[in-house]
Design a protein around this motif. Structure first.
Motif, PDB file in Angstrom:
ATOM      1  N   TRP A  88      -6.014  -2.774  -0.617  1.00 13.76           N
ATOM      2  CA  TRP A  88      -5.569  -3.349   0.579  1.00 13.76           C
ATOM      3  C   TRP A  88      -4.047  -3.419   0.731  1.00 13.76           C
ATOM      4  N   SER A  89      -3.848  -3.175   2.016  1.00 18.00           N
ATOM      5  CA  SER A  89      -2.326  -3.152   2.438  1.00 18.00           C
ATOM      6  C   SER A  89      -2.120  -3.731   3.904  1.00 18.00           C
ATOM      7  N   ALA A  90      -0.828  -4.225   3.828  1.00 15.26           N
ATOM      8  CA  ALA A  90      -0.551  -4.982   5.330  1.00 15.26           C
ATOM      9  C   ALA A  90       0.633  -4.061   5.753  1.00 15.26           C
ATOM     10  N   LYS A  91       0.686  -4.150   7.237  1.00 20.12           N
ATOM     11  CA  LYS A  91       1.769  -3.206   7.826  1.00 20.12           C
ATOM     12  C   LYS A  91       2.409  -4.040   9.051  1.00 20.12           C
ATOM     13  N   VAL A  92       3.539  -3.904   9.482  1.00 20.84           N
ATOM     14  CA  VAL A  92       4.139  -4.126  10.667  1.00 20.84           C
ATOM     15  C   VAL A  92       4.770  -3.036  11.495  1.00 20.84           C
ATOM     16  N   GLU A  93       4.651  -2.921  12.667  1.00 19.66           N
ATOM     17  CA  GLU A  93       4.898  -1.879  13.448  1.00 19.66           C
ATOM     18  C   GLU A  93       5.351  -2.188  14.915  1.00 19.66           C
ATOM     19  N   TYR A  94       6.033  -1.404  15.412  1.00 13.07           N
ATOM     20  CA  TYR A  94       6.488  -1.449  16.815  1.00 13.07           C
ATOM     21  C   TYR A  94       6.090  -0.119  17.513  1.00 13.07           C
ATOM     22  N   LEU A  95       5.360  -0.182  18.596  1.00 15.59           N
ATOM     23  CA  LEU A  95       5.136   0.983  19.605  1.00 15.59           C
ATOM     24  C   LEU A  95       5.630   0.715  21.033  1.00 15.59           C
ATOM     25  N   TYR A  96       6.208   1.582  21.540  1.00 15.96           N
ATOM     26  CA  TYR A  96       6.489   1.905  22.913  1.00 15.96           C
ATOM     27  C   TYR A  96       5.224   2.773  23.440  1.00 15.96           C
ATOM     28  N   VAL A  97       4.607   2.324  24.729  1.00 12.72           N
ATOM     29  CA  VAL A  97       3.444   2.912  25.099  1.00 12.72           C
ATOM     30  C   VAL A  97       3.667   2.989  26.756  1.00 12.72           C
ATOM     31  N   ASP A  98       3.762   4.171  27.265  1.00  5.97           N
ATOM     32  CA  ASP A  98       3.719   4.459  28.511  1.00  5.97           C
ATOM     33  C   ASP A  98       2.506   5.206  29.245  1.00  5.97           C
ATOM     34  N   LEU A  99       1.630   4.071  29.907  1.00  4.63           N
ATOM     35  CA  LEU A  99       0.581   4.677  30.599  1.00  4.63           C
ATOM     36  C   LEU A  99       1.039   5.212  32.114  1.00  4.63           C
ATOM     37  N   ALA A 100       0.921   6.333  32.109  1.00  2.00           N
ATOM     38  CA  ALA A 100       1.016   7.019  33.502  1.00  2.00           C
ATOM     39  C   ALA A 100       0.700   6.634  34.689  1.00  2.00           C
ATOM     40  N   ASP A 110      -1.880   4.331  -6.744  1.00  6.55           N
ATOM     41  CA  ASP A 110      -1.946   5.676  -7.283  1.00  6.55           C
ATOM     42  C   ASP A 110      -1.501   6.624  -6.153  1.00  6.55           C
ATOM     43  N   SER A 111      -2.141   6.260  -5.026  1.00  7.37           N
ATOM     44  CA  SER A 111      -1.759   7.176  -3.810  1.00  7.37           C
ATOM     45  C   SER A 111      -2.200   6.682  -2.615  1.00  7.37           C
ATOM     46  N   TRP A 112      -1.308   7.099  -1.601  1.00  2.00           N
ATOM     47  CA  TRP A 112      -1.800   6.540  -0.116  1.00  2.00           C
ATOM     48  C   TRP A 112      -2.759   7.675   0.603  1.00  2.00           C
ATOM     49  N   ALA A 113      -3.144   8.614  -0.036  1.00  5.50           N
ATOM     50  CA  ALA A 113      -3.947   9.453   0.550  1.00  5.50           C
ATOM     51  C   ALA A 113      -5.628   9.010   0.545  1.00  5.50           C
ATOM     52  N   GLY A 114      -6.358   9.319   1.671  1.00  2.59           N
ATOM     53  CA  GLY A 114      -7.680   8.874   1.955  1.00  2.59           C
ATOM     54  C   GLY A 114      -7.669   8.358   3.131  1.00  2.59           C
ATOM     55  N   PRO A 115      -8.990   7.868   3.265  1.00  7.23           N
ATOM     56  CA  PRO A 115      -9.294   7.236   4.654  1.00  7.23           C
ATOM     57  C   PRO A 115      -9.037   5.659   4.633  1.00  7.23           C
ATOM     58  N   TYR A 116      -8.928   4.874   5.772  1.00  7.29           N
ATOM     59  CA  TYR A 116      -8.633   3.309   5.727  1.00  7.29           C
ATOM     60  C   TYR A 116      -9.060   2.951   7.037  1.00  7.29           C
ATOM     61  N   ALA A 154       1.066  -6.917  13.598  1.00  3.91           N
ATOM     62  CA  ALA A 154       0.983  -6.793  12.313  1.00  3.91           C
ATOM     63  C   ALA A 154      -0.640  -6.421  11.835  1.00  3.91           C
ATOM     64  N   GLY A 155      -0.892  -5.830  10.889  1.00  3.44           N
ATOM     65  CA  GLY A 155      -2.190  -5.172  10.726  1.00  3.44           C
ATOM     66  C   GLY A 155      -2.632  -5.432   9.198  1.00  3.44           C
ATOM     67  N   LEU A 156      -3.713  -5.315   8.864  1.00  3.09           N
ATOM     68  CA  LEU A 156      -4.376  -5.180   7.429  1.00  3.09           C
ATOM     69  C   LEU A 156      -5.270  -4.096   7.454  1.00  3.09           C
ATOM     70  N   ASN A 157      -5.095  -3.416   6.439  1.00  8.39           N
ATOM     71  CA  ASN A 157      -6.026  -2.169   6.222  1.00  8.39           C
ATOM     72  C   ASN A 157      -6.701  -2.295   4.748  1.00  8.39           C
ATOM     73  N   TYR A 158      -7.851  -1.739   4.680  1.00  8.84           N
ATOM     74  CA  TYR A 158      -8.656  -1.534   3.502  1.00  8.84           C
ATOM     75  C   TYR A 158      -8.526   0.000   3.358  1.00  8.84           C
ATOM     76  N   ARG A 159      -8.199   0.432   2.223  1.00  3.99           N
ATOM     77  CA  ARG A 159      -8.063   1.964   1.773  1.00  3.99           C
ATOM     78  C   ARG A 159      -9.261   2.104   0.807  1.00  3.99           C
ATOM     79  N   PHE A 160     -10.067   3.215   1.347  1.00  2.00           N
ATOM     80  CA  PHE A 160     -11.165   3.567   0.593  1.00  2.00           C
ATOM     81  C   PHE A 160     -10.932   4.579  -0.486  1.00  2.00           C
TER      82      PHE A 160
END
Length: 205
Positions: A167-179, A40-46, A199-205
Motif C-alpha cells: 500500500w502507498s499514498a500519494k499527493v500530486e499537482y497537475l496542470y491540465v489544458d483541454l484545447a 523492496d521495489s517500486w516496480a510492477g503494476p498498481y 490525494a490518492g491511495l494505491n495497491y501495488r501488486f
C-alpha cells in the motif's frame, strides 16, 4: 491562478519534507517497522483511487469552473536503482462548473495518460509526470446545451509514500489544458484550463 499553483506546490513540498522525516525515523535495519514501510521495489503494476479539487478558467469566456474531483488510476513502474520510471492512466468524474450571466460551463469528466519519472528515497518516491489529457467541456445558455470532447496535455509533480505492505499514498499537482474548440451556442472558441490538487491511495501488486 498563480497563488493557487504556488500554494499547491508548497503543499507538495511540505508533504515531501514530512515524508522524508518519516523515512529517517525508520533508518535502522532489520526492524519490523522498516519491513512494513520500505518496499523492496517500486516496480510492477498498481491500481488505486483518488480525490481532489480542480479550479480553472474557460478560454474566451468569463466563467471559472471549479469543484471536487474523484476517480481511479492504474499504472506500471520500472526501477533502476533509485530511479523509477512508469506510465499511468486515470479517469475522473468532476463537479467543476460555474454560471456567469447567461453562460454555464462545466467539465463533467476528464482523463489522462502520462509518463512518470522519479527518485526513490527508501519508502518515499518523488516524481514528475506529464502526457496526454482529454475530457468534456459542456456549455449551456438559454436552455441550449452543447458539449465537446477535447484532447490536450498535462504536466505535474508529486510524492508517494509506502506505509504498509503493498500500500502507498500519494499527493500530486497537475496542470491540465483541454484545447479549444468552436462552440456554436457561444459563437467562440472555448477550452478549459485548470489546476488540480489530489490525494490518492494505491495497491501495488
Amino acid at each position: 491562478m498563480g497563488r493557487f499553483v504556488w500554494g499547491a506546490l508548497a503543499l507538495i513540498a511540505a508533504g515531501w519534507a514530512t515524508s522524508a522525516r518519516a523515512a529517517d525515523l525508520y533508518g535502522a535495519p532489520n526492524t519490523i517497522k522498516q519491513s512494513l514501510l520500505r518496499p523492496d521495489s517500486w516496480a510492477g503494476p498498481y491500481l488505486g483511487v483518488n480525490l481532489g479539487y480542480a479550479w480553472g478558467s474557460v478560454a474566451n469566456n468569463p466563467t471559472k469552473p471549479s469543484g471536487f474531483v474523484g476517480g481511479v488510476q492504474a499504472g506500471y513502474n520500472w526501477q533502476n536503482g533509485a530511479w523509477v520510471f512508469g506510465v499511468e492512466g486515470d479517469i475522473q468524474a468532476t463537479g467543476a462548473e460555474e454560471t456567469f450571466a447567461p453562460w454555464k460551463f462545466s467539465n463533467p469528466w476528464f482523463g489522462t495518460v502520462r509518463g512518470r519519472a522519479g527518485f526513490a528515497l527508501n519508502n518515499v518516491l518523488f516524481f514528475g509526470t506529464g502526457g496526454l489529457a482529454f475530457g468534456e467541456l459542456r456549455a449551456t445558455t438559454f436552455g441550449l446545451s452543447e458539449s465537446h470532447t477535447n484532447a490536450g496535455w498535462t504536466l505535474g509533480a508529486g510524492a508517494e509514500m509506502a506505509f504498509a505492505p503493498n500500500w502507498s499514498a500519494k499527493v500530486e499537482y497537475l496542470y491540465v489544458d483541454l484545447a479549444n474548440s468552436n462552440f456554436v451556442i457561444t459563437g467562440a472558441s472555448n477550452g478549459y484550463r485548470f489546476g488540480l490538487i489530489r490525494a490518492g491511495l494505491n495497491y501495488r501488486f
